[in-house]
Motif scaffolding. Sequence first.
Motif, PDB file in Angstrom:
ATOM      1  N   PRO A   1      31.858  34.540  34.194  1.00 18.68           N
ATOM      2  CA  PRO A   1      32.559  34.119  32.976  1.00 18.68           C
ATOM      3  C   PRO A   1      31.852  34.576  31.711  1.00 18.68           C
ATOM      4  O   PRO A   1      32.503  34.939  30.734  1.00 18.68           O
TER       5      PRO A   1
ATOM      6  N   ASN B   1      36.003  40.165  26.623  1.00 13.39           N
ATOM      7  CA  ASN B   1      36.989  39.639  25.679  1.00 13.39           C
ATOM      8  C   ASN B   1      36.696  40.101  24.251  1.00 13.39           C
ATOM      9  O   ASN B   1      37.588  40.447  23.493  1.00 13.39           O
TER      10      ASN B   1
ATOM     11  N   LEU C   1      32.729  38.049  31.171  1.00  6.78           N
ATOM     12  CA  LEU C   1      34.127  38.128  30.731  1.00  6.78           C
ATOM     13  C   LEU C   1      34.264  37.836  29.244  1.00  6.78           C
ATOM     14  O   LEU C   1      35.134  38.401  28.574  1.00  6.78           O
ATOM     15  N   LEU C   2      33.400  36.951  28.730  1.00  5.62           N
ATOM     16  CA  LEU C   2      33.450  36.672  27.291  1.00  5.62           C
ATOM     17  C   LEU C   2      33.139  37.936  26.510  1.00  5.62           C
ATOM     18  O   LEU C   2      33.788  38.232  25.500  1.00  5.62           O
TER      19      LEU C   2
ATOM     20  N   THR D   1      38.717  31.624  35.435  1.00  7.05           N
ATOM     21  CA  THR D   1      38.657  32.807  36.298  1.00  7.05           C
ATOM     22  C   THR D   1      37.443  32.751  37.206  1.00  7.05           C
ATOM     23  O   THR D   1      37.497  33.096  38.391  1.00  7.05           O
TER      24      THR D   1
ATOM     25  N   GLY E   1      40.251  39.812  36.675  1.00  6.48           N
ATOM     26  CA  GLY E   1      39.695  39.244  35.462  1.00  6.48           C
ATOM     27  C   GLY E   1      39.566  40.267  34.346  1.00  6.48           C
ATOM     28  O   GLY E   1      39.581  39.925  33.169  1.00  6.48           O
TER      29      GLY E   1
ATOM     30  N   SER F   1      37.869  32.071  30.704  1.00  4.71           N
ATOM     31  CA  SER F   1      36.840  32.770  31.491  1.00  4.71           C
ATOM     32  C   SER F   1      36.322  31.885  32.600  1.00  4.71           C
ATOM     33  O   SER F   1      36.115  32.330  33.736  1.00  4.71           O
TER      34      SER F   1
END
Lengths: 444, 554
Positions: free
Chosen positions: B542, B549, B545-546, B370, B408, B367
């Motif tokens: 990021p 995920n 993004l976690l 990215t 992403g 992450s």
Amino acid sequence: MSGLPGFLIDDRLHFPSCPSQGGQRFLVEMAAPLTLLLVLAVTIRAALFRSSLAELIAERVEVVSPITAWKRVVEGLALLDLGVSPYSGDVFHELADVITAVALYMAVKDYNKQVFRKQKFALEADRYPLDCLELIRSPKEMYYIPLKVAMFYLLNPFTILSCVAKSTCGLNNAVVALFIFSTIKGNTLLSAIFLCLATYQSIYPLTLCAPAMLYLMQRQYIPVNFRRASFWWFIAQYLFMYLGSLFVLICLSFFLLGSWDYMPSVYGFILSVPDLTPNIGLFWYFFAEMFEHFRLFFLCVFQINVFFYTIPLSVKLKEHPVFLIFMQLAVISIFKSYPTVGDIALYMAFLPVWSHLYRFLRNTFLVSCVLLACSTLFPVLWHLWIYAGSANSNFYYAITLLFNVAQILLVSDYFYAFLRREHHLTYGLYLKRKDGSEATLVLK
Amino acid sequence: MGLLSDPNRRRALINLLTRLNAPICGMPVEWLVKTMQARGLEVYTQRFSRTLPFPDENKERYMVKGTNVYGILRAPRAPRTEALVLSAPCTPGDNNNQAVGLLLGLAQYFRNQIYWAKDIIFLVNDHDLIGMQAWLEGYHHTNTTGMDWSPLQGRGGSIQAALSLELSSDVVTSMDLVLEGLNGQLPNLDLANLFYAFCQKIGVLCTIQGKLQRNDWDSVSGYSHAVQTMMLMVMKQASGRPWGDHGLFLRYHIEAATIKGINSFRQYKTDATTIGRLLEGMYRKLNNLLERLHQSYFFYLMPSLSHFVSIGYYMPAFGLLAVILLLRALDLWVQLATPPPTTEDGIADIEQSSPGVLSVLTPLVISHLTGAALYMLPIRFQEMAVEHFPVSETEAVVLTAIAVYTAGLALPHNTHRLLSGEGTEQGWRVLKLVALLYLAVLLGCTALINFSLGFILALTLVPAAAFVTPHVPKVLSAFVLVILSPACTLLFSVFFFQELQEMPVSFLDGWLLYLSVISQGILDHFLYGSLVYPLIALLVYPCWLLFWNILFWK
């Protein structure tokens, strides 16, 4: 050996540390991950040294204190006098970190062996109650602890910041780590010499005398009893070696510098706290607010606070001197006059050694959240105070207080867990009152 | 005693202003120097130049070269330790054509007074914010943005306060006060109160956010008007850009505000003379200060000029949002710490903390890589993009940013091919625990520096962070998570901002405005050191993004 369950005989009594083929393989297997770790750590530091962050980090008050920065100037000048480029200093600091890590690794490995040996003898002598067998440690869980200790020290962001800022804290940590290593190996002379070096740099490691003496006496089977002559004789020997080397060092410094000026300027500086630059310690705010009339009184109170815990802790932990070393290091890092994050990194490196206490710790979540939040809030509130002008010193000191309270909570939590485990090992895991009902354990 | 108690002086000033009413094209440096010297000021110039990372389409500039001109009026009887600044940006065209004239008129008047205890610096900066940044950096001997400027030959003392003037017509109906500075920093509330009180005394209408304040607080429409004004301030503060030339002074601990003259359709017009009296009064008040303004609040929100919401009122709202994250984290911690109910032969598994943390490392690293790509790629690859696609450099930068952002979103599907056997129930819990704590600390630090930005991010990210698990319905949650992501929040904010200003835009115009907002955000970061773009690209994205995920965890 009767009455012991079969699995205990098989796998918990056989620690692969004897100098046989199994032992050699063990050493070789552990050396490779350690080398990899060292290479990674040096790469990270070298990368950060060459980047533009190095000057930024070297100015942070959390990382560099007046003690460590001033000495850097002296070191640079001394190197310049000798014709060596002062920039070779950064390799020197990386080396200090590597020495600390390797010393801690070997010290913890030796300590683990001794813990296991003591545990084996106690098991054979049937000294543990039967229901606390789950508290007994096995070689499998202790296998990776030395590597974890080295990793906790080298890859700790606090250590990396300290190294990149060229703070002499790395050097202090290296000397303390070498002292710990030589103490655990049982070498009295080297232990005294390294302790003397550590005390020479900053006065506070003086309190580590007590655990060193306790450990060496334990290793040489000298009973800790005030009435025995052997006890006093050993103390006299150790103090003679310690004070002798200290005397030699002081005289050497006198001959090198030609005058006694350095004593008030180094030790006087540490003890009388004239510089009130904000740092992560507790002194600066108090002494900035205080009236001159009371300054000496509060100075004495604050300084005695650092040394005061030695005697009660030594009395309580006289059977466990290595844990006492950990507690003393923590107390020094929290209460000293100019702490930096490098000092914190040293005692935090020991936490994997007590990982078996995990089940008795009560405040892990709170402490880790508060430490993480405070570490990130330090630069934010510094910026708001000094650059934006929207905050003032109270904000920064609040975070300092919170950070130190979290550290104290961490240390006292580990102390509680350690004592509780010892209590369970003596009295059994499930406590019952005299009438058979369940009891709970309270630390008073 | 005031500026125009003397009729001769009044006539001289009106003559001067009429002569100066001609619009100033470019920067007439020699004329300004000569005029200021004629008024008895010590005049100096500063040259500066800067190449922007990509062309600025709003202001149509790319390689900027300019000259700032400033004149120092030395205090007659005081040591030269403190200074005040009056600045007027000089832009070509009609934009700010009256301000310089007023500035010169005031300079002439101030020169004849004896009560000045601080030096007054009259600054005419070229290329508005860029010139101001160059001047401030030169004055304070810092160089944080990599600009090229010539050193300042003359200096006053340390600057106590500054006012920036924007005046586009010679008669105004109201004076607008602009407070929001770089990174959402605000001047001390005392400065705003000072200006408002003095406007009331003189009888000039004063507005904030371009809106007049109303007196009917208890009615619904009055209350909603106040809320709209406050929301405008929140939006402007969250953008992190300086909304006037004063915005750059705040970083150096100098209280500053911008005063804009607004000419709308109203009967009662105020002429330049009254504005001059207003400014003279302000400067006399600032002159009398014994210390820097620090007694009042630095953190506030203003629903109107006579009301403010202090940090003690609005921070608990943010605190409650952050507590949601901490409670969720605590819940996950307890779930992770309780041993599994089935144990085989009485030996409990002790490997709870250490292996879990390592498996979390991979999504974290990916992450952040990215995020780093989102930060660095748009600027680096603009030449390559311009070669291959028929777009201009600015469009290339913005579209690359959007492309990296969208790419992403495809990550979780690909990283799961790299990792094998990571899909455990425990794995996503550990990742979510780390992500929640990370988000809580991040939002806390952001709210301390720029409250509005922190609050808007908290409003959108906290619900998403709290509810997301791999077990919620995937399509609906993915949609909700994308709607609540930082980029969509920005899109909605753009439309909302236009609504609040009573200038609603169509979808296409709004989209173009959104693209220009992104490019301005990136430029602000490189030109003035605004923190919004690096914060969102390197930390918030990021973190989001976690959670993305976790949603797609197998």
